[in-house]
Design a protein around this motif. Structure first.
Motif, PDB file in Angstrom:
ATOM      1  N   GLY A 125       0.982  -1.215  -0.106  1.00 55.93           N
ATOM      2  CA  GLY A 125      -0.168   0.155   0.194  1.00 55.93           C
ATOM      3  C   GLY A 125       1.066   1.261  -0.435  1.00 55.93           C
ATOM      4  O   GLY A 125       2.131   1.001   0.052  1.00 55.93           O
ATOM      5  N   SER A 126       0.352   2.354  -0.018  1.00 54.69           N
ATOM      6  CA  SER A 126       0.964   3.516   0.056  1.00 54.69           C
ATOM      7  C   SER A 126      -0.130   4.828   0.679  1.00 54.69           C
ATOM      8  O   SER A 126      -1.292   4.673   1.131  1.00 54.69           O
ATOM      9  N   VAL A 127       1.216   5.412   1.124  1.00 57.90           N
ATOM     10  CA  VAL A 127       0.216   6.774   2.401  1.00 57.90           C
ATOM     11  C   VAL A 127       0.799   7.867   2.256  1.00 57.90           C
ATOM     12  O   VAL A 127       2.259   8.133   1.570  1.00 57.90           O
ATOM     13  N   GLY A 128      -0.010   9.071   1.808  1.00 58.77           N
ATOM     14  CA  GLY A 128       0.269  10.245   1.027  1.00 58.77           C
ATOM     15  C   GLY A 128       0.902  10.482   2.869  1.00 58.77           C
ATOM     16  O   GLY A 128      -0.489  11.144   3.666  1.00 58.77           O
ATOM     17  N   LEU A 129       1.519  11.538   3.012  1.00 57.50           N
ATOM     18  CA  LEU A 129       2.284  12.036   4.900  1.00 57.50           C
ATOM     19  C   LEU A 129       1.854  13.887   4.434  1.00 57.50           C
ATOM     20  O   LEU A 129       2.820  13.724   4.081  1.00 57.50           O
ATOM     21  N   ARG A 130       1.508  14.057   5.573  1.00 62.19           N
ATOM     22  CA  ARG A 130       1.454  16.145   5.900  1.00 62.19           C
ATOM     23  C   ARG A 130       1.646  15.975   6.755  1.00 62.19           C
ATOM     24  O   ARG A 130       0.552  15.592   8.009  1.00 62.19           O
ATOM     25  N   ILE A 131       2.863  16.329   7.653  1.00 65.51           N
ATOM     26  CA  ILE A 131       3.000  17.070   9.140  1.00 65.51           C
ATOM     27  C   ILE A 131       3.306  18.279   9.424  1.00 65.51           C
ATOM     28  O   ILE A 131       4.354  18.234   8.673  1.00 65.51           O
TER      29      ILE A 131
END
Length: 198
Positions: free
Chosen positions: A6-12
């Protein structure tokens, strides 16, 4: 994560690292494929500058591959954030690293580090009477050409080209430093396995 994909878009917005350095506006795409994890197109604000890169981690062999670029990062802010007390003002860093490492912990990974690390430092001022005195001794034979000060060293630039092989970088030249009064070019060894340098 065996069998997971799977893949996840990260924004922190803000992330503080263990050494105390804060990253801001962090973004990346994380991809998982079994025992492989990849962080692609990493972007972050860092100590007045920016960081970009890619990191690939593989559980088999406990391996890491990192391509990192730091631009206009403040060395003064870095030292302050990590509890350092060096009397330094200014100094913007550019760092490029394309390295591989493996191991159970950070010490083992440092000891296996392989690949080039290039460091560039912009203008900085070191407030040090003893350092300035040493520079006076080094350049005292040519006082006409020396823009010396009694209590500080005005660095124009510094650079290091470290090509690591299994945690050890050796070269001639290895590190160069230029101030308004002198130039220094060194050869030697940086050894992360033994945690020492010559």
């Amino acid at each position: 994560l065996q069998g997971m994909q799977g893949s996840v878009g990260l924004r922190i917005g803000s992330l503080k690292t263990r050494p105390g350095i804060e990253l801001t506006d962090v973004s990346s795409t994380m991809r998982i494929d079994g025992d492989r994890l990849q962080l692609s197109e990493i972007k972050a604000g860092l100590l007045g500058g920016s960081a970009t890169g890619d990191i690939r981690l593989t559980a088999a062999g406990k391996q890491a591959h990192m391509a990192l670029h730091l631009e206009d990062v403040s060395l003064q802010k870095w030292l302050s954030a990590t509890g350092g007390s060096a009397p330094l003002a200014g100094g913007t860093l550019q760092i490029d690293a394309l390295v591989d490492a493996h191991g159970d912990n950070m010490k083992e990974m440092a000891a296996s580090l392989t690949g080039p690390v290039r460091i560039r430092l912009g203008p900085a001022t070191i407030s040090s009477r003893s350092g300035a005195t040493a520079e006076v001794l080094l350049t005292g034979l040519m006082p006409i050409f020396s823009a010396r000060s009694d209590d500080r060293i005005a660095l124009d630039c510094a650079a290091a080209n470290l090509v690591f092989v299994d945690g050890r970088a050796a070269g001639s030249p290895l590190v160069g430093v230029r101030s308004q009064a002198s130039q220094l070019l060194t050869s030697g060894v940086v050894d992360l396995r033994e945690e020492k340098f010559d």
